[in-house]
Design an enzyme around this catalytic site. Structure first.
Site, short mmCIF file in Angstrom:
data_model
loop_
_atom_site.label_atom_id
_atom_site.label_comp_id
_atom_site.label_asym_id
_atom_site.label_seq_id
_atom_site.Cartn_x
_atom_site.Cartn_y
_atom_site.Cartn_z
N GLN A 9 -2.99 -6.22 9.41
CA GLN A 9 -1.74 -6.49 8.70
C GLN A 9 -0.74 -7.13 9.65
O GLN A 9 -0.60 -6.74 10.80
CB GLN A 9 -1.19 -5.17 8.16
CG GLN A 9 -0.09 -5.32 7.14
CD GLN A 9 0.14 -4.01 6.38
OE1 GLN A 9 -0.68 -3.10 6.43
NE2 GLN A 9 1.24 -3.91 5.68
N SER A 87 -7.01 -2.46 13.47
CA SER A 87 -6.50 -1.65 12.37
C SER A 87 -7.26 -1.96 11.08
O SER A 87 -8.47 -1.74 11.00
CB SER A 87 -4.99 -1.87 12.22
OG SER A 87 -4.43 -0.96 11.31
N LEU A 88 -6.59 -2.50 10.06
CA LEU A 88 -7.28 -2.90 8.83
C LEU A 88 -8.48 -3.79 9.12
O LEU A 88 -9.52 -3.71 8.44
CB LEU A 88 -6.31 -3.67 7.92
CG LEU A 88 -6.99 -4.50 6.82
CD1 LEU A 88 -7.46 -3.62 5.70
CD2 LEU A 88 -6.13 -5.63 6.36
N ARG A 112 -7.31 2.08 0.90
CA ARG A 112 -6.56 2.29 2.15
C ARG A 112 -5.13 1.82 1.99
O ARG A 112 -4.17 2.52 2.37
CB ARG A 112 -7.26 1.53 3.28
CG ARG A 112 -6.66 1.72 4.68
CD ARG A 112 -7.43 0.83 5.65
NE ARG A 112 -7.12 1.09 7.04
CZ ARG A 112 -6.10 0.52 7.71
NH1 ARG A 112 -5.28 -0.29 7.08
NH2 ARG A 112 -5.92 0.79 9.00
N HIS A 195 -0.65 4.63 11.86
CA HIS A 195 -1.37 5.21 13.01
C HIS A 195 -0.56 6.32 13.68
O HIS A 195 -0.41 6.37 14.90
CB HIS A 195 -1.75 4.12 14.02
CG HIS A 195 -2.59 3.04 13.41
ND1 HIS A 195 -3.89 3.24 13.03
CD2 HIS A 195 -2.29 1.76 13.06
CE1 HIS A 195 -4.37 2.14 12.48
NE2 HIS A 195 -3.42 1.23 12.48
N GLN A 244 -8.96 6.75 12.27
CA GLN A 244 -8.12 5.64 12.69
C GLN A 244 -6.73 5.68 12.05
O GLN A 244 -5.74 5.26 12.66
CB GLN A 244 -8.82 4.32 12.34
CG GLN A 244 -8.14 3.08 12.88
CD GLN A 244 -8.17 1.95 11.87
OE1 GLN A 244 -7.46 1.97 10.88
NE2 GLN A 244 -9.00 0.96 12.13
#
Length: 291
Positions: A9, A87-88, A112, A195, A244
């Protein structure tokens, strides 16, 4: 060895993927399948939506996932020997490496995104980028703030760590980090503290979807965010993917480990050039390029 990396993102831009859609029949079929899977026209938001639309987590994450995966699956030269995603982007990497089917990867990206958006709306929280300070100093400052929640969230490259926390926690951390020698502490335009412990409700919701989804062994090692280690076990991949959401993204360590394990070139697969810039700072001698 060729390492393919997938952004997360923040890499999105208006019109992303439109050239692919126009000039590749294979890509067009995947874009249309994505619209069918999601039950709405994500391509309309990607190609014609406003910047504000694309900044909404519920759209941003599926859009960035889709762009990276379509690029990988429709590129003849795509032959990864190791993959990782920021991340994503880890979901994109897993899908491109065959762990998830295209439709299942997209479904998880949507789950998510929705779960994280909901978690952001429960309690106000935010993130900030800390520039020019050693990781250990940042970790110590965060650990020293006990009256609020503030934690390291993204180890992006040497001298750039993103922190997550409550509004008051980030403000307090900014003061202490500047006093400790940080060049800058830059607030980020995000909807919440990704996170971090603030994402625990999202982690619980996402975990249920992950555990019910079939995961295959990857075609090459996947270097996951939570531990920066190469993983090939489907069950371990699931556990790391779930963890994560409330754990820091160890991107610096992931790139360093891939180089130590033989990566000779990095190829960014997705919108923008964020990961190329980070790779140059982490391992300047290793060539980087976009697909």
């Amino acid at each position: 060895m060729n390492a393919y990396v997938f952004p997360g993102q923040g890499s999105q831009f208006r019109g992303m993927g439109h050239d692919l859609y126009q000039h590749s029949e294979a890509a067009r079929q995947l874009f249309e399948e994505a619209n069918d899977v999601l039950g709405y026209s994500l391509t309309s938001i990607m190609f014609e939506g406003s910047d504000d639309d694309l900044k909404q987590t519920i759209y941003t994450q599926p859009a960035v996932f889709l762009h990276g995966v379509v690029l990988a699956l429709t590129t003849d030269s795509f032959a990864p020997e190791m993959v990782a995603g920021h991340s994503l982007g880890e979901l994109s990497a897993l899908t491109a490496a065959g762990v998830l089917s295209f439709a299942d990867g997209l479904r998880l990206a949507s789950v998510r995104a929705t779960a994280m958006q909901r978690a952001c709306e429960l309690v106000p929280s935010t993130m900030a980028a800390v520039l020019g300070l050693a990781d250990k100093v940042i970790e110590d400052v965060c650990a020293g703030i006990t009256e609020e929640i503030v934690v390291p969230a993204n180890y992006n490259c040497p001298g750039q760590v993103v922190i997550s926390g409550s509004l008051a926690g980030i403000q307090l951390a900014e003061e202490r980090l500047k006093a400790a020698g940080a060049k800058r502490v830059v607030p980020l335009a995000v909807s919440g503290a990704f996170h971090s412990p603030f994402m625990e409700p999202a982690r619980t919701e996402f975990a249920e979807a992950v555990q019910n989804m079939p995961f295959n062994a990857p075609r090459c090692p996947v270097y996951q965010n939570v531990n920066a280690q190469p993983t090939t076990s489907p069950q371990q991949i699931k556990e790391n993917l779930i963890a994560q959401l409330t754990s820091p993204v160890r991107w610096t360590q992931s790139v360093e480990r891939m180089v130590a394990d033989g990566a000779t070139a990095f190829f960014e697969c997705g919108p923008g050039k964020v990961l190329q810039g980070l790779s140059k700072k982490i391992s300047p001698a290793t060539p980087v390029a976009s697909i």
